[in-house]
Every structure is written in structure tokens, then in C-alpha cells.
Design an enzyme around this catalytic site. Structure first.
Site, PDB file in Angstrom:
ATOM      1  N   LYS A 280       2.092  59.732 -11.144  1.00 47.39           N
ATOM      2  CA  LYS A 280       0.740  59.276 -10.821  1.00 47.39           C
ATOM      3  C   LYS A 280      -0.255  59.880 -11.810  1.00 47.39           C
ATOM      4  O   LYS A 280      -0.112  61.038 -12.208  1.00 47.39           O
ATOM      5  CB  LYS A 280       0.350  59.710  -9.403  1.00 47.39           C
ATOM      6  CG  LYS A 280       1.128  59.062  -8.285  1.00 47.39           C
ATOM      7  CD  LYS A 280       0.661  59.591  -6.942  1.00 47.39           C
ATOM      8  CE  LYS A 280       1.508  59.049  -5.790  1.00 47.39           C
ATOM      9  NZ  LYS A 280       1.286  57.619  -5.564  1.00 47.39           N
ATOM     10  N   ARG A 354       9.602  53.438   0.616  1.00 48.60           N
ATOM     11  CA  ARG A 354      10.493  52.400   1.148  1.00 48.60           C
ATOM     12  C   ARG A 354      11.965  52.817   1.034  1.00 48.60           C
ATOM     13  O   ARG A 354      12.803  52.344   1.809  1.00 48.60           O
ATOM     14  CB  ARG A 354      10.227  51.068   0.437  1.00 48.60           C
ATOM     15  CG  ARG A 354      10.532  51.042  -1.040  1.00 48.60           C
ATOM     16  CD  ARG A 354       9.826  49.902  -1.767  1.00 48.60           C
ATOM     17  NE  ARG A 354       8.390  50.128  -1.847  1.00 48.60           N
ATOM     18  CZ  ARG A 354       7.519  49.264  -2.383  1.00 48.60           C
ATOM     19  NH1 ARG A 354       7.951  48.121  -2.878  1.00 48.60           N
ATOM     20  NH2 ARG A 354       6.234  49.545  -2.414  1.00 48.60           N
TER      21      ARG A 354
END
Length: 506
Positions: A280, A354
Site C-alpha cells: 500500500k 478474501r
């Protein structure tokens, strides 16, 4: 934690630091809400006029403090805005009372005792006010110098007396006990979310779950790296591979001898998300300690179900890992073999939630619950779609999605039903594996939901709550919501468990 009590005493006669009354926004100025009659009488029937002179309008969240009249045993009256005056014959809804009580509780930081003379027309109103007080009074000061916190060194309100409540009435006592249990557990979730990641890695989180399980009579199972490897949990292991802090899968089980239905709650627990190799950028990683908010919500909800003695079996799955870059981290292009046996090509290591959820969802499916609900700070796309205060609901059953939405709205958690468009599934086709962890960029929140659906057992009803927006409040406090971790989804999950226990869900 603020102590809640009920009292039938008249407001002016209560010895307290302050008396809280409600003020609505009327067509011709501020209007006193029911519950303020005795206080108004002490002002000679001129309290509304005094408030208007001071600039009060009754707008939602507005706070006006004024000296109490002669004869009052509390030195201060605090008028809190309730918003628009309801139509004739209608009362204030639960969420309005909850928010007003939260605003007042926060404004009374440092006070030892306050009387809340807000509208209580029935027991449910007392529950809403009590919940608002307990959630609004929350503060996180574990890392502040002793005796100091973000509110100027003052402790939260110590005691709230709900005036107009009936202390001997079973219904009133029940709603206060429920408000205390749910709020205390929601505040537990907030504490976890606010805890720095250097003190809350997967192992530490699992240890807290074990302690809580012993305290509340829950069964607990913790799978460490060795057990995860033996079991073939490739998703959780793949996400945690880059961190010195190993991943964990925690199973918390509450069982009732009278239960006829079972629920499984699954929470994403990334205790810190750097993005992994798909790192990030600066400006997007400072609050990533909150990426375990889903697991915190599930943890709190299971404990709350136990404390409330609900007649439903509830299992919570906490998928815990830290997503870090290193020489051992999963790379873009790697293929992971999941617990279900499916293979996943990892195209972006920052789409890690996920992956841990997929393993936990398949493990939950193996027990054949009547329904599964997963909770996750899953996608920035959902924040773009719904903003910072509303979470998205996806499901493999439209009726169940509607039921979850109704439960969320009932408890005051803004949510919105979202679709799972079949045409987006093709974007996750992989030439190498059974599926990729990324698909089309547009509609990314829906793509994530479609990915998770691949790991739900056949015939099992499932819903996915993407709480990326409201899980962590980076702005100022509002209503009963503090800055920082919010505990979003705890109350929705508890309400779903209550509805299932009552036979009103599914």
C-alpha cells in the site's frame, strides 16, 4: 464502563452532576420532549423559551448546557437535540433516542452521575437510551499517560440513571441487561480495533479469545501454523507467510440445549495489512490495524449471544493473519491451494482478506449451519459506492439478504443490499488456477463477494457484510459513534441470532 440504573424519581430531586432532557426542532422553535416536564416546571414553564434565547433549535446532536433552577439537586441541565419533532401521536424512534443519549453521555465526560430524562414511553425506549449512553461514553485510553485520555484527562461518565424507567418491571430490567451485554461486547470489539498491531498480532488475538471463552463458557479451538499446514489451509497460510507473526484460525462455539437452529459467523482478522508485496502507498496504511474489524465483530457477537443465553447455536470463525512483505511472502503470480481444494492465482497480495475468509467459510460450511454470515473490511470499492457510514450486504439468497438488511436497520446500523452480477465472475477466470483473487476493477466490491461465494458449501444460505466504510471512523465522533474503531456489525449479528432463536429468521 458506565453503570446503568432505572429510577422513577422526579428529575429535579435526583442528586447528580447533571440532568439530561430532550429538545426537538419544532415549526416555531425548540419543543421540549416528553420526560422534561418536571424540569420545565422547575423553570416556571419557560424552559423552551430559555433554550431558544440561548440559541438552541433542537437540531440532532445539538448540546446546550444551562444552570439548573433553584431547588434542583443537580447543578446543570443538559438539553440534547433530537431533530425534527415527530408527527402528532408519534414518538421518537429508537435510533434517535440512541444517538441523543450517546451525544449527551460524551458531553458529560468527567461527570460521576447524570439523570437522563429522555422520552421513555415503553421498555424498548429505555433499552435504546441505555445502549446510546454506554456506546457514547466509550473512550480508549489504554496507551495514554495514566489518568489522561483524548477527552482532556477526564474519565467517562460513571453512572447514568434513566428517569421514567421502572426498576421493578421485568421488561425494563430485561432491556437494560441486554443493552449492557451488547454494548460491553461492542466496546470490546472497539478496544480490539483500536489496539496497535504491535500488541495485537494473530497469536495475541487468539489468546484473548481463549480467555473470553473460559469466562463465558464457550468452546474454543485454535489452529496454529502447524495445524493449519496439516489441515491444508492454504489461503490463511499464504496471507500470513510474509510475517514473523504466524496466522491463526480460531473457532468459538456457543451452544444452547434448547437450540433448534445454528448460525456461523466468519470474520476477517488481518491484524495489520501492509498490502504485502503489492504494498500500500503512504497515506493508505496508517489505519490498517482496523483490518481485523470483522473478526472483532464476530468475536463480540458470539460472546454477547452467550451472555444473553440465546436459544440458538452460534459458531464464530476468526481468520487471523498479518499481511506483510518479506522474502517469504506470497508473490503476485503465486498459486495457493485452499482448504476447499480449489486453487487460487494471487494477482494482488493486497486482496488478501478474501483468501483468509475463503478457508474459514469452507470450514464453517463443513458443519452445515442453517446460515453463514461473514463480516469483513474487504474492499475500498464498497467505500466508494456507499461512503463511510454504510456497509454493503451481498447474499446467495435474496430473502436472506433482505432479512439481514432489516435487522441492520432495526438496530441502527446503516446498510444497503448489493447485487452479485453473474457477468463479473468471468473476470476472475485464471489460465493457471481454478480462480484468480482479482477480477474487473469496476464493481470491485461485488467481485469480492462473488469470489467468496465460491467457497460456500452447497445448499447453505450465506450473506457477506463488507464493512470497509463504517468500521473505522477517521472523522470526529457523532451520535454514539466515537473516533476510531466503531464495532460495526456486532449489533446486526446479535439481532440475527435473536431472530433465529425466536424462529423469525429462516
Amino acid at each position: 464502563m458506565t453503570v446503568l440504573t432505572l429510577s422513577t424519581a422526579a428529575a429535579p430531586g435526583l442528586r447528580a452532576d447533571a440532568i439530561v432532557i430532550g429538545v426537538a426542532k419544532g415549526a416555531r422553535g425548540p419543543v421540549l420532549a416528553p420526560g422534561a416536564e418536571a424540569v420545565d416546571k422547575a423553570y416556571g414553564g419557560k424552559l423552551a423559551a430559555v433554550l431558544e434565547t440561548l440559541g438552541a433549535a433542537g437540531a440532532e446532536g445539538e448540546v446546550t448546557k444551562l444552570p439548573a433552577p433553584s431547588g434542583s439537586k443537580a447543578p446543570v441541565v443538559l438539553a440534547v437535540g433530537l431533530g425534527a419533532e415527530p408527527e402528532k401521536g408519534a414518538g421518537f424512534d429508537a435510533e434517535t433516542l440512541r444517538r441523543a443519549a450517546g451525544v449527551a453521555a460524551r458531553a458529560l465526560t468527567g461527570a460521576k452521575k447524570a439523570g437522563f430524562a429522555l422520552p421513555l414511553t415503553e421498555a424498548a425506549d429505555a433499552g435504546a437510551v441505555g445502549e446510546g449512553v454506554l456506546l457514547g461514553a466509550y473512550s480508549f485510553d489504554a496507551y495514554k499517560e495514566h489518568g489522561k485520555d483524548a477527552k482532556g484527562g477526564k474519565a467517562p461518565l460513571a453512572e447514568a440513571v434513566l428517569l421514567g424507567g421502572k426498576p421493578r418491571d421485568k421488561a425494563y430490567k430485561a432491556v437494560i441487561e441486554r443493552a449492557a451485554a451488547v454494548s460491553e461486547e461492542l466496546n470490546r470489539a472497539r478496544d480490539l480495533i483500536n489496539t496497535p498491531p504491535n500488541d495485537l498480532d494473530p497469536e495475541a488475538f487468539a489468546a484473548l479469545a481463549v480467555t473470553a471463552a473460559k469466562e463465558h463458557g464457550l468452546k474454543v479451538q485454535v489452529l496454529d501454523e502447524k495445524a493449519l499446514t496439516k489441515g491444508g489451509y492454504g489461503g490463511i497460510l499464504g496471507v500470513g507467510a510474509g510475517s514473523a507473526a504466524g496466522p491463526r484460525l480460531v473457532k468459538l462455539s456457543y451452544t444452547s440445549s434448547k437450540a433448534k437452529k445454528s448460525l456461523a459467523f466468519v470474520g476477517k482478522g488481518i491484524t495489520y495489512d501492509s498490502g504485502g508485496i503489492s504494498l500500500k502507498p503512504a497515506g493508505h496504511n496508517e489505519t490498517m490495524k482496523c483490518d481485523m474489524s470483522g473478526a472483532a465483530a464476530v468475536f463480540a457477537a458470539v460472546v454477547a449471544a452467550a451472555r444473553l443465553g440465546l436459544e440458538v447455536n452460534v459458531t464464530g470463525w476468526l481468520a487471523l493473519a498479518e499481511n506483510m512483505p518479506s522474502g517469504s511472502a506470497t508473490r503476485p503470480g503465486d498459486v495457493l491451494r485452499m482448504y476447499s481444494g480449489k486453487t487460487v492465482e494471487v494477482l494482488n497480495t493486497d486482496a488478501e482478506g478474501r483468501l483468509v475468509l475463503a478457508d474459514a467459510l469452507w470450514a464453517a460450511s463443513a458443519e452445515k449451519p442453517d446460515a453463514i454470515v461473514d463480516v469483513a473490511t474487504l474492499t475500498g470499492a464498497m467505500v466508494l459506492a456507499l461512503g463511510s457510514r454504510t456497509y454493503g450486504i451481498m447474499a446467495n439468497d435474496d430473502a436472506f439478504r433482505s432479512a439481514v438488511h432489516e435487522a441492520a436497520e432495526e438496530v441502527g446500523e446503516p446498510a444497503w443490499p448489493m447485487p452479485l452480477p453473474e457477468h463479473l465472475r468471468k473476470g476472475m477466470d485464471s489460465p493457471t488456477a481454478d480462480i484468480a483473487n482479482m477480477g474487473e476493477r469496476m464493481g470491485g466490491g461485488l467481485v469480492a463477494g462473488l469470489f467468496l461465494r465460491e467457497f460456500i458449501g452447497e445448499g447453505i444460505t450465506w450473506a457477506h457484510l463488507d464493512i470497509a466504510g463504517p468500521a473505522f471512523n477517521e472523522g470526529g465522533p457523532f451520535g454514539y459513534t466515537p473516533k476510531g474503531g466503531t464495532g460495526t456489525a456486532v449489533r446486526t449479528l446479535v439481532r440475527l441470532a435473536e431472530l433465529t432463536a425466536a424462529g423469525d429468521l429462516g
